[in-house]
Design an enzyme around this catalytic site. Structure first.
Site, PDB file in Angstrom:
ATOM      1  N   THR A  62     100.426 -55.357   0.146  1.00 55.42           N
ATOM      2  CA  THR A  62     100.243 -54.634  -1.097  1.00 55.42           C
ATOM      3  C   THR A  62      99.610 -55.538  -2.143  1.00 55.42           C
ATOM      4  OG1 THR A  62     101.322 -53.138  -2.665  1.00 55.42           O
ATOM      5  CG2 THR A  62     102.664 -54.963  -1.866  1.00 55.42           C
ATOM      6  N   LYS A  66      95.326 -56.984  -0.557  1.00 58.78           N
ATOM      7  CA  LYS A  66      94.669 -56.128   0.444  1.00 58.78           C
ATOM      8  C   LYS A  66      93.293 -56.659   0.857  1.00 58.78           C
ATOM      9  CE  LYS A  66      97.197 -51.938  -0.736  1.00 58.78           C
ATOM     10  NZ  LYS A  66      97.173 -50.511  -1.063  1.00 58.78           N
ATOM     11  N   ASN A  87      95.872 -52.643   4.565  1.00 60.29           N
ATOM     12  CA  ASN A  87      97.272 -52.568   4.108  1.00 60.29           C
ATOM     13  C   ASN A  87      98.266 -52.691   5.263  1.00 60.29           C
ATOM     14  OD1 ASN A  87      97.244 -50.048   5.342  1.00 60.29           O
ATOM     15  ND2 ASN A  87      98.457 -49.085   3.722  1.00 60.29           N
ATOM     16  N   ASP A 102      96.296 -45.959   3.903  1.00 56.97           N
ATOM     17  CA  ASP A 102      96.449 -45.256   2.621  1.00 56.97           C
ATOM     18  C   ASP A 102      95.734 -43.895   2.622  1.00 56.97           C
ATOM     19  OD1 ASP A 102      98.060 -47.108   1.271  1.00 56.97           O
ATOM     20  OD2 ASP A 102      96.351 -48.268   0.563  1.00 56.97           O
ATOM     21  N   GLY A 127      88.236 -42.333 -10.039  1.00 65.57           N
ATOM     22  CA  GLY A 127      88.496 -43.737  -9.730  1.00 65.57           C
ATOM     23  C   GLY A 127      87.633 -44.210  -8.573  1.00 65.57           C
ATOM     24  N   ALA A 128      87.340 -45.509  -8.563  1.00 64.07           N
ATOM     25  CA  ALA A 128      86.550 -46.086  -7.476  1.00 64.07           C
ATOM     26  C   ALA A 128      87.090 -47.476  -7.140  1.00 64.07           C
ATOM     27  CB  ALA A 128      85.083 -46.154  -7.873  1.00 64.07           C
ATOM     28  N   GLY A 130      90.389 -49.844  -5.232  1.00 65.59           N
ATOM     29  CA  GLY A 130      90.829 -49.998  -3.849  1.00 65.59           C
ATOM     30  C   GLY A 130      91.375 -48.717  -3.244  1.00 65.59           C
ATOM     31  N   ARG A 152      85.149 -44.782 -14.462  1.00 66.06           N
ATOM     32  CA  ARG A 152      84.813 -45.354 -15.767  1.00 66.06           C
ATOM     33  C   ARG A 152      83.606 -46.294 -15.640  1.00 66.06           C
ATOM     34  NH1 ARG A 152      89.553 -48.749 -18.390  1.00 66.06           N
ATOM     35  NH2 ARG A 152      89.136 -49.950 -16.498  1.00 66.06           N
ATOM     36  N   MET A 215      98.015 -40.235  -7.489  1.00 69.03           N
ATOM     37  CA  MET A 215      98.528 -41.215  -6.521  1.00 69.03           C
ATOM     38  C   MET A 215      99.732 -41.979  -7.070  1.00 69.03           C
ATOM     39  SD  MET A 215      95.387 -42.939  -4.563  1.00 69.03           S
ATOM     40  CE  MET A 215      94.044 -42.020  -3.874  1.00 69.03           C
ATOM     41  N   GLY A 238     102.243 -39.070  -5.997  1.00 68.91           N
ATOM     42  CA  GLY A 238     101.894 -39.831  -4.806  1.00 68.91           C
ATOM     43  C   GLY A 238     103.055 -40.306  -3.944  1.00 68.91           C
TER      44      GLY A 238
HETATM   45  P1  NDP Z   1      92.414 -50.721  -8.715  1.00 66.23           P
HETATM   46  O1  NDP Z   1      92.804 -51.703  -9.761  1.00 66.23           O
HETATM   47  O2  NDP Z   1      91.663 -51.173  -7.513  1.00 66.23           O
HETATM   48  O3  NDP Z   1      91.500 -49.576  -9.411  1.00 66.23           O
HETATM   49  C1  NDP Z   1      91.868 -49.013 -10.644  1.00 66.23           C
HETATM   50  C2  NDP Z   1      90.980 -47.796 -10.939  1.00 66.23           C
HETATM   51  O4  NDP Z   1      91.467 -47.182 -12.136  1.00 66.23           O
HETATM   52  C3  NDP Z   1      89.517 -48.143 -11.193  1.00 66.23           C
HETATM   53  O5  NDP Z   1      88.716 -47.075 -10.727  1.00 66.23           O
HETATM   54  C4  NDP Z   1      89.476 -48.232 -12.737  1.00 66.23           C
HETATM   55  O6  NDP Z   1      88.202 -47.978 -13.272  1.00 66.23           O
HETATM   56  C5  NDP Z   1      90.406 -47.095 -13.089  1.00 66.23           C
HETATM   57  N1  NDP Z   1      91.008 -47.202 -14.439  1.00 66.23           N
HETATM   58  C6  NDP Z   1      91.945 -48.071 -14.844  1.00 66.23           C
HETATM   59  N2  NDP Z   1      92.291 -47.828 -16.130  1.00 66.23           N
HETATM   60  C7  NDP Z   1      91.536 -46.760 -16.533  1.00 66.23           C
HETATM   61  C8  NDP Z   1      91.426 -46.030 -17.768  1.00 66.23           C
HETATM   62  N3  NDP Z   1      92.166 -46.345 -18.819  1.00 66.23           N
HETATM   63  N4  NDP Z   1      90.578 -44.977 -17.807  1.00 66.23           N
HETATM   64  C9  NDP Z   1      89.828 -44.650 -16.745  1.00 66.23           C
HETATM   65  N5  NDP Z   1      89.884 -45.309 -15.550  1.00 66.23           N
HETATM   66  C10 NDP Z   1      90.724 -46.349 -15.457  1.00 66.23           C
HETATM   67  O7  NDP Z   1      93.757 -49.957  -8.338  1.00 66.23           O
HETATM   68  P2  NDP Z   1      94.080 -49.174  -6.975  1.00 66.23           P
HETATM   69  O8  NDP Z   1      92.866 -48.409  -6.593  1.00 66.23           O
HETATM   70  O9  NDP Z   1      94.671 -50.117  -5.993  1.00 66.23           O
HETATM   71  O10 NDP Z   1      95.245 -48.181  -7.430  1.00 66.23           O
HETATM   72  C11 NDP Z   1      94.999 -47.020  -8.219  1.00 66.23           C
HETATM   73  C12 NDP Z   1      96.278 -46.206  -8.361  1.00 66.23           C
HETATM   74  O11 NDP Z   1      96.685 -45.666  -7.104  1.00 66.23           O
HETATM   75  C13 NDP Z   1      97.449 -47.017  -8.887  1.00 66.23           C
HETATM   76  O12 NDP Z   1      98.097 -46.219  -9.852  1.00 66.23           O
HETATM   77  C14 NDP Z   1      98.336 -47.217  -7.672  1.00 66.23           C
HETATM   78  O13 NDP Z   1      99.693 -47.320  -8.032  1.00 66.23           O
HETATM   79  C15 NDP Z   1      98.072 -45.943  -6.889  1.00 66.23           C
HETATM   80  N6  NDP Z   1      98.306 -46.075  -5.430  1.00 66.23           N
HETATM   81  C16 NDP Z   1      99.264 -45.293  -4.850  1.00 66.23           C
HETATM   82  C17 NDP Z   1      99.528 -45.365  -3.491  1.00 66.23           C
HETATM   83  C18 NDP Z   1     100.585 -44.482  -2.888  1.00 66.23           C
HETATM   84  O14 NDP Z   1     100.967 -44.716  -1.729  1.00 66.23           O
HETATM   85  N7  NDP Z   1     101.064 -43.484  -3.585  1.00 66.23           N
HETATM   86  C19 NDP Z   1      98.784 -46.296  -2.614  1.00 66.23           C
HETATM   87  C20 NDP Z   1      97.773 -47.068  -3.313  1.00 66.23           C
HETATM   88  C21 NDP Z   1      97.571 -46.956  -4.670  1.00 66.23           C
HETATM   89  P3  NDP Z   1      87.121 -49.189 -13.442  1.00 66.23           P
HETATM   90  O15 NDP Z   1      86.477 -49.356 -12.112  1.00 66.23           O
HETATM   91  O16 NDP Z   1      86.204 -48.681 -14.490  1.00 66.23           O
HETATM   92  O17 NDP Z   1      87.907 -50.410 -13.880  1.00 66.23           O
END
Ligand code: NDP
Length: 271
Positions: A62, A66, A87, A102, A127-128, A130, A152, A215, A238
């Site tokens: 985690t 990853k 993962n 995932d 979102g884009a 991980g 974003r 999620m 999620g």
């Molecule tokens: P990352 O840090 O890799 O990506 C974060 C994403 O959120 C990016 O696309 C980022 O945009 C965007 N972001 C962050 N803050 C903002 C904001 N204020 N406004 C708009 N966009 C925003 O995180 P992960 O992809 O690893 O995780 C994302 C979510 O998924 C988390 O909440 C995590 O807890 C959840 N998750 C849940 C799982 C489950 O099993 N339920 C498994 C894996 C993840 P930018 O690229 O512009 O920075």
């Protein structure tokens, strides 16, 4: 002695994976021991190798490891390659095999548990990062009519578009999104903030026919779920994805599929 597994992260104390896997093992009669392993931020590889030397059979990985797990694996599944992240690690005959569960966890929770088919639907992925990267391939495998990614940082959504090069895939700016989507998935970490709107999407992406999935999970609906519900959408968090990705890891390690519904209900009651 039981076969040993761990979830590796930093921090790791919050992880629910040991409780989930303990229940899977109980249910299926598999003799495993599953613990949390806190690795130093710059010490992932050493922690894994030490665990393998001590007889470890597999690991979940985690935040923030990853990508380290992806780099460490000797072999990777197609879905790990597509996600660019790992993962789940399996240690087999001296080889480290990496996978990513995932995306399949999310799709199973939406399609099988929530009963919402993706086939033929207009899907919006917010979102884009991980988590988003990991779900693109499993979502496309369900044959949506359209899968639009909005992020974003626009360049990251464009990168995904180029990487997958699929005719159903689109990238859009938040403000250019138009019309209601059948399924809206929040894969941003923006739900951590309490602000509405959590992600600056036009309210018109939701309708009373939409299904909105965050999620993130918690005892209360997230801000994203509140926004979606305000515009008539059905909502889900999620937690089911968490249980389903764990079940897929368990299957990779043990060749047995646990009953996820019972574990989901139990976890929900613990939130
Ligand atoms: P990352 O840090 O890799 O990506 C974060 C994403 O959120 C990016 O696309 C980022 O945009 C965007 N972001 C962050 N803050 C903002 C904001 N204020 N406004 C708009 N966009 C925003 O995180 P992960 O992809 O690893 O995780 C994302 C979510 O998924 C988390 O909440 C995590 O807890 C959840 N998750 C849940 C799982 C489950 O099993 N339920 C498994 C894996 C993840 P930018 O690229 O512009 O920075």
């Amino acid at each position: 002695m039981s076969d040993r597994y761990v979830v590796i992260g930093n921090p790791i104390a919050h992880s629910k994976s040991p409780q989930i896997h303990a229940r899977f093992a109980q249910q299926t009669g598999e003799d495993i021991a599953y613990e949390r392993l806190l690795a130093p931020v710059d010490g992932f590889d050493a922690a894994v190798r030490e665990f393998i030397a001590a007889g470890g059979r597999g690991a979940n990985v985690t935040v923030p490891f990853k990508l380290d797990a992806f780099a460490l694996a000797d072999e990777r599944s197609a879905r790990a390659d597509a996600a660019g992240a790992v993962n789940t690690l399996k240690f087999d005959g001296g080889r480290i095999i990496g996978d990513n569960t995932d995306g399949v966890g999310l799709v199973r929770d939406i399609v099988a548990n929530a009963g919402v088919p993706v086939a033929g639907k207009r899907v919006l992925l917010l979102g884009a990062g991980g988590a988003a990267r990991g779900v693109v391939l499993p979502l496309l495998a369900e044959s949506p009519a359209e899968l639009t990614i909005a992020n974003r940082t626009v360049a990251k959504a464009d990168e995904l578009l180029a990487q997958f090069g699929h005719p159903a895939l689109r990238a859009s700016r938040f403000e250019h999104l138009s019309g209601a989507f059948d399924i809206v998935i929040n894969a941003t970490s923006a739900s951590l903030s309490a602000e509405l709107p959590p992600v600056p999407v036009p309210a018109s992406v939701f309708s009373s026919a939409s299904f909105a999935y965050d999620m993130m999970y918690g005892a209360q609906p997230t801000v994203f779920m509140q926004l979606a519900a305000m515009h008539g959408a059905a909502v889900r968090n999620g937690l089911g994805m968490l249980v389903e990705q764990a079940a897929e890891s368990f299957f990779i390690w043990r060749g047995v599929r646990p009953d996820t519904a019972a574990v989901y209900q139990w976890l929900r009651s613990q939130l």
